[in-house]
Design a protein around this motif. Structure first.
Motif, mmCIF file in Angstrom:
data_model
loop_
_atom_site.group_PDB
_atom_site.id
_atom_site.type_symbol
_atom_site.label_atom_id
_atom_site.label_comp_id
_atom_site.label_asym_id
_atom_site.label_seq_id
_atom_site.Cartn_x
_atom_site.Cartn_y
_atom_site.Cartn_z
ATOM 1 N N ARG A 137 76.262 21.769 10.345
ATOM 2 C CA ARG A 137 75.715 23.051 9.903
ATOM 3 C C ARG A 137 74.697 23.558 10.923
ATOM 4 N N ALA A 138 73.934 22.659 11.536
ATOM 5 C CA ALA A 138 72.954 23.071 12.551
ATOM 6 C C ALA A 138 73.651 23.702 13.750
ATOM 7 N N ASP A 139 74.817 23.164 14.137
ATOM 8 C CA ASP A 139 75.590 23.774 15.223
ATOM 9 C C ASP A 139 76.046 25.172 14.827
ATOM 10 N N TYR A 140 76.534 25.282 13.626
ATOM 11 C CA TYR A 140 77.023 26.560 13.115
ATOM 12 C C TYR A 140 75.913 27.611 13.126
ATOM 13 N N VAL A 141 74.728 27.216 12.715
ATOM 14 C CA VAL A 141 73.590 28.144 12.690
ATOM 15 C C VAL A 141 73.335 28.699 14.079
ATOM 16 N N LYS A 142 73.340 27.840 15.093
ATOM 17 C CA LYS A 142 73.096 28.295 16.471
ATOM 18 C C LYS A 142 74.194 29.235 16.951
ATOM 19 N N ILE A 143 75.427 28.963 16.548
ATOM 20 C CA ILE A 143 76.546 29.834 16.942
ATOM 21 C C ILE A 143 76.376 31.223 16.345
ATOM 22 N N VAL A 144 75.995 31.293 15.065
ATOM 23 C CA VAL A 144 75.811 32.591 14.408
ATOM 24 C C VAL A 144 74.623 33.335 15.012
ATOM 25 N N ALA B 78 85.914 41.719 19.166
ATOM 26 C CA ALA B 78 86.417 40.754 18.189
ATOM 27 C C ALA B 78 85.912 39.360 18.557
ATOM 28 N N TYR B 79 84.658 39.109 18.224
ATOM 29 C CA TYR B 79 84.065 37.807 18.525
ATOM 30 C C TYR B 79 84.830 36.698 17.801
ATOM 31 N N ASN B 80 85.040 35.585 18.496
ATOM 32 C CA ASN B 80 85.627 34.417 17.836
ATOM 33 C C ASN B 80 84.589 33.657 17.025
ATOM 34 N N ALA B 81 83.331 33.841 17.321
ATOM 35 C CA ALA B 81 82.264 33.176 16.575
ATOM 36 C C ALA B 81 82.215 33.695 15.148
ATOM 37 N N ARG C 225 77.716 24.843 20.045
ATOM 38 C CA ARG C 225 76.520 25.656 20.122
ATOM 39 C C ARG C 225 76.214 25.997 21.582
ATOM 40 N N PRO C 226 75.588 27.131 21.833
ATOM 41 C CA PRO C 226 75.403 27.592 23.212
ATOM 42 C C PRO C 226 74.454 26.738 24.040
ATOM 43 N N ASP C 227 73.567 25.980 23.400
ATOM 44 C CA ASP C 227 72.587 25.197 24.144
ATOM 45 C C ASP C 227 73.035 23.767 24.412
ATOM 46 N N LYS C 228 74.306 23.449 24.115
ATOM 47 C CA LYS C 228 74.831 22.111 24.387
ATOM 48 C C LYS C 228 76.214 22.231 25.015
ATOM 49 N N PRO C 229 76.273 22.526 26.310
ATOM 50 C CA PRO C 229 77.569 22.712 26.972
ATOM 51 C C PRO C 229 78.462 21.486 26.841
#
Length: 431
Positions: A233-240, A204-207, A214-218
């Motif tokens: 939206r760019a953050d959302y794209v990386k998450i998906v 059950a991914y929370n993403a 996003r994973p590349d910006k801790p």
């Protein structure tokens, strides 16, 4: 000659028995994904090769629905196989509702799978109660790694109140890493450990639910990005895209362990997409009973049983996945479930029967709630004292109200809705 006939019959019966063997089950549930945010559902912006491949290997359901336009009720429906209103889950569990949860007596999915000899696990979001008596282990999951609440910081693993929220079974734990990756890793480890026995695993991914990290910006602090109003939206794209990578890893592990051929894989989103999602071509989104709030991506793969590369416009709802899993894994569907086994329908072995699906978005002591009904290709919606009727086969975006042109259809559906609501527990009074 007689020996050859006997041997041939034995081999034939053996093959039939193997084909009919109860499958392993992998249920993948994601959170707040837009209907149009996967390549296989029309996205040109987000790269989702692994989910696109899953769609090619099985059946892509174009008219699948969550049981509600928010998280907890749909998750309750999956566990119970019933409309969420019947178990007291009209709405989500809020951060401060520590004493509320899904009763063990109401759930059937993991409990029945475990009783049938399956190893069971849930990795990810629970959102059905904070206390151990409401938690995944109490509901039949042998192993749980994830969080009990609505959401969690992807990096610090704290909730919206700033409290630690990552658990292994009933114990808080510290584990570094991006949350999507940690859930994927646990799922892979479970498959390695249970490859030699029947298993039921829900991932059950929370993403891509907020916080939109996003994973590349801790962001180990979390304050800069936590909340629905942050992110792009760019953050959302990386998450998906990271979500798709994780699902690809889990599916590859099935292949590597030679488990894919006898594993029923089901993919579902828990409700319509939110602010950064793309629900094209649907109208509206999460928190509403318009199509954008309840129609969701859904796929089913079971090699040799379900055809590959097929689309189905069969209307299905979350509880159908519960019934499908239990029927094909344990051999029976418990009494009083509101879901149906959809395998005979999507495999072409049986003609689907006409169905009527219902939703209720409560506003206690108010005339401004929403109600919705899917009746064949008709969609009825009651919204702020207005009754609307749409022909979804020709108007998926719910733009042309046909209520005045078809008063007889409107009346028929209204009567069905009244009968359904009469069968439900009374709405709680607002405080």
């Amino acid at each position: 000659m007689r020996s050859w006939v006997i041997l041939t019959a034995f081999l034939f019966l053996g093959a039939t028995q193997l084909q009919a063997a109860p499958p392993n089950v992998l249920l993948i549930v994601v959170d707040d994904l837009g209907y149009g945010d996967l390549g296989c559902y029309g996205s040109k912006e987000i790269k989702t090769p692994h989910l696109d491949q899953l769609a090619k290997q099985g059946v892509r359901l174009t008219d699948a629905y969550a049981a509600a336009p928010v998280c907890s009720p749909t998750r309750a429906a999956l566990l119970t196989g019933r409309y969420p209103q019947k178990t007291g889950f009209e709405w989500v569990i809020n951060y401060t509702e520590k004493d509320r949860g899904l009763l063990v007596a109401d759930s059937v999915l993991a409990k029945n799978m475990k009783a049938a000899g399956y190893s069971t696990a849930l990795y990810g979001k629970w959102h059905l109660g904070y206390k151990p008596q409401f938690g995944p282990n109490a509901h039949g999951f042998d192993d749980f790694f994830g969080f009990p609440g609505a959401d969690l910081d992807y990096f610090s693993h704290k909730d919206a109140l700033g409290d630690p929220g990552l658990y292994h079974n009933t114990e808080l734990i510290n584990e570094e890493g991006y949350l999507t990756d940690l859930l994927t890793k646990r799922a892979e480890q479970f498959l390695d450990k249970n490859a030699g026995k029947p298993f039921f695993m829900e991932v059950a991914y929370n993403a891509p639910h907020w916080p939109f990290q996003r994973p590349d910006k801790p962001d180990l602090n979390g304050k800069a990005t936590y909340g629905p109003a942050h992110g792009t939206r760019a953050d959302y794209v990386k998450i998906v895209e990271r979500l798709d990578e994780g699902i690809g890893r889990v599916l590859k592990k099935l292949e590597d362990l030679k488990l894919a051929d006898n594993t029923l894989v089901l993919f579902l989103n828990d409700n319509g997409g939110e602010r950064l999602s793309d629900n094209t071509p649907l109208f509206h989104g999460k928190y509403s009973l318009w199509e954008g709030g309840i129609r969701v991506p859904c796929m089913v793969r079971w090699p040799g049983v379900v055809p590959s590369g097929k689309d189905s416009s069969l209307p299905v709802i979350a509880m159908d996945l519960t019934a499908t899993i239990l029927k094909n894994a344990t051999g029976k569907i418990p009494e009083n479930l509101d879901g149906e086994d959809i395998i005979p329908w999507i495999s072409g072995k049986q003609e689907a029967k006409p169905r009527t699906l219902f939703w209720r978005l409560p506003r206690p002591n108010s005339r401004f709630g929403q109600r919705a009904v899917r009746y064949g290709n008709w969609k009825y919606i009651f919204d702020r004292e207005s009754e609307l009727l749409f022909d979804l086969a020709n108007d998926i975006g719910e733009r042309k109200n046909l209520a005045y042109q078809h008063p007889e259809i409107l009346k028929e559906i209204r009567e069905k809705l009244i009968k359904w609501e009469t069968s439900l527990p009374a709405l709680p009074s607002s405080k």
